[in-house]
Structures are given as structure tokens and as C-alpha cells.
Design a protein around this motif. Structure first.
Motif, PDB file in Angstrom:
ATOM      1  N   ILE A 138     -28.411-151.366  42.072  1.00  0.00           N
ATOM      2  CA  ILE A 138     -28.705-152.675  42.636  1.00  0.00           C
ATOM      3  C   ILE A 138     -27.490-153.149  43.431  1.00  0.00           C
ATOM      4  O   ILE A 138     -26.375-153.167  42.926  1.00  0.00           O
ATOM      5  N   TYR A 139     -27.730-153.437  44.694  1.00  0.00           N
ATOM      6  CA  TYR A 139     -26.694-153.981  45.572  1.00  0.00           C
ATOM      7  C   TYR A 139     -26.754-155.502  45.459  1.00  0.00           C
ATOM      8  O   TYR A 139     -27.830-156.093  45.635  1.00  0.00           O
ATOM      9  N   THR A 140     -25.627-156.118  45.154  1.00  0.00           N
ATOM     10  CA  THR A 140     -25.588-157.556  44.917  1.00  0.00           C
ATOM     11  C   THR A 140     -24.482-158.228  45.723  1.00  0.00           C
ATOM     12  O   THR A 140     -23.662-157.570  46.355  1.00  0.00           O
ATOM     13  N   ARG A 141     -24.490-159.565  45.639  1.00  0.00           N
ATOM     14  CA  ARG A 141     -23.393-160.370  46.146  1.00  0.00           C
ATOM     15  C   ARG A 141     -23.121-161.451  45.101  1.00  0.00           C
ATOM     16  O   ARG A 141     -24.027-161.847  44.354  1.00  0.00           O
TER      17      ARG A 141
ATOM     18  N   GLY B 104     -21.555-157.803  48.907  1.00  0.00           N
ATOM     19  CA  GLY B 104     -21.536-159.026  49.683  1.00  0.00           C
ATOM     20  C   GLY B 104     -20.287-159.218  50.510  1.00  0.00           C
ATOM     21  O   GLY B 104     -20.335-159.784  51.600  1.00  0.00           O
ATOM     22  N   SER B 105     -19.161-158.747  50.006  1.00  0.00           N
ATOM     23  CA  SER B 105     -17.905-158.933  50.738  1.00  0.00           C
ATOM     24  C   SER B 105     -17.288-157.609  51.178  1.00  0.00           C
ATOM     25  O   SER B 105     -16.136-157.569  51.588  1.00  0.00           O
ATOM     26  N   ASP B 106     -18.063-156.540  51.100  1.00  0.00           N
ATOM     27  CA  ASP B 106     -17.573-155.218  51.477  1.00  0.00           C
ATOM     28  C   ASP B 106     -18.454-154.674  52.608  1.00  0.00           C
ATOM     29  O   ASP B 106     -19.574-154.224  52.364  1.00  0.00           O
ATOM     30  N   PRO B 107     -17.960-154.741  53.854  1.00  0.00           N
ATOM     31  CA  PRO B 107     -18.785-154.319  54.997  1.00  0.00           C
ATOM     32  C   PRO B 107     -19.297-152.880  54.898  1.00  0.00           C
ATOM     33  O   PRO B 107     -20.424-152.594  55.314  1.00  0.00           O
TER      34      PRO B 107
ATOM     35  N   GLU C 243     -24.010-149.430  53.942  1.00  0.00           N
ATOM     36  CA  GLU C 243     -24.689-148.399  53.152  1.00  0.00           C
ATOM     37  C   GLU C 243     -26.023-148.933  52.624  1.00  0.00           C
ATOM     38  O   GLU C 243     -27.049-148.252  52.695  1.00  0.00           O
ATOM     39  N   MET C 244     -26.006-150.165  52.109  1.00  0.00           N
ATOM     40  CA  MET C 244     -27.222-150.793  51.595  1.00  0.00           C
ATOM     41  C   MET C 244     -28.269-150.937  52.701  1.00  0.00           C
ATOM     42  O   MET C 244     -29.441-150.592  52.505  1.00  0.00           O
ATOM     43  N   VAL C 245     -27.860-151.424  53.857  1.00  0.00           N
ATOM     44  CA  VAL C 245     -28.775-151.628  54.976  1.00  0.00           C
ATOM     45  C   VAL C 245     -29.373-150.294  55.416  1.00  0.00           C
ATOM     46  O   VAL C 245     -30.579-150.186  55.663  1.00  0.00           O
ATOM     47  N   GLN C 246     -28.554-149.267  55.479  1.00  0.00           N
ATOM     48  CA  GLN C 246     -29.034-147.940  55.871  1.00  0.00           C
ATOM     49  C   GLN C 246     -30.025-147.403  54.844  1.00  0.00           C
ATOM     50  O   GLN C 246     -31.098-146.921  55.202  1.00  0.00           O
ATOM     51  N   ARG C 247     -29.690-147.495  53.564  1.00  0.00           N
ATOM     52  CA  ARG C 247     -30.571-146.979  52.509  1.00  0.00           C
ATOM     53  C   ARG C 247     -31.890-147.731  52.430  1.00  0.00           C
ATOM     54  O   ARG C 247     -32.911-147.156  52.070  1.00  0.00           O
TER      55      ARG C 247
END
Length: 86
Positions: A6-9, A35-38, A43-47
Motif C-alpha cells: 500500500i502506497y500512502t502519504r 507522499g513526500s518521495d518523488p 513508481e506508484m503512478v507507473q504501477r
């Protein structure tokens, strides 16, 4: 059980809700604070096929979507089989 990611912020109520749902099912997951790591966000956006909202949830390589998506799967009775099948 497959690896759940799970990718979170920080301070995200949707992230908290999704994690509570998974924890309530006894599912261990890997949390990636993006959230604060470009790089991690990219990576999240690509996946996720271009989705930029938080959280984004994966079971193995399968993208389940965000909090609302996972809650909908659970309400439809479809989440548990996904978690058990992979």
C-alpha cells in the motif's frame, strides 16, 4: 497469502481507512510512504496505470485501486478471494 503493498502519504484519512480494513482482516502489508518521495510516487503512478491519488493498493502485481475501490471489493465479497487466490 500474496504480498500486499500500500502506497500512502502522511495524515491521509483514506490511507488510514484502507490500512484499518486490511489489519481487520489480519493481512500483513508493506507500506510505502510515497507522499513526500518523488521516486516512490513515480513508481506508484507507473504501477497503478497513472493513478496519482493515495492510497494505491496492490496484491502481488495486481492493482486493486484506492481506498474506495478496496472497500467496494470487500462489500461485494470479492476482496477475501483476491487476497487468498494469488
Amino acid at each position: 497469502m500474496p504480498q500486499v503493498t500500500i502506497y500512502t502519504r502522511p495524515y491521509c484519512p483514506y490511507c488510514s481507512r484502507a490500512k484499518e480494513l486490511l489489519e481487520g482482516k489480519g493481512v500483513a502489508y508493506t507500506e510505502i510512504e510515497a507522499g513526500s518521495d518523488p521516486e516512490k510516487k513515480a513508481e506508484m503512478v507507473q504501477r497503478s496505470g497513472g493513478r496519482t491519488t493515495f492510497p494505491q493498493i496492490f496484491v502481488g502485481d495486481r492493482h486493486l485501486g484506492g481506498c474506495d475501490d478496496v472497500v467496494a471489493l470487500d462489500r461485494a465479497g470479492e476482496l477475501d478471494p483476491i487476497l487468498q487466490a494469488a
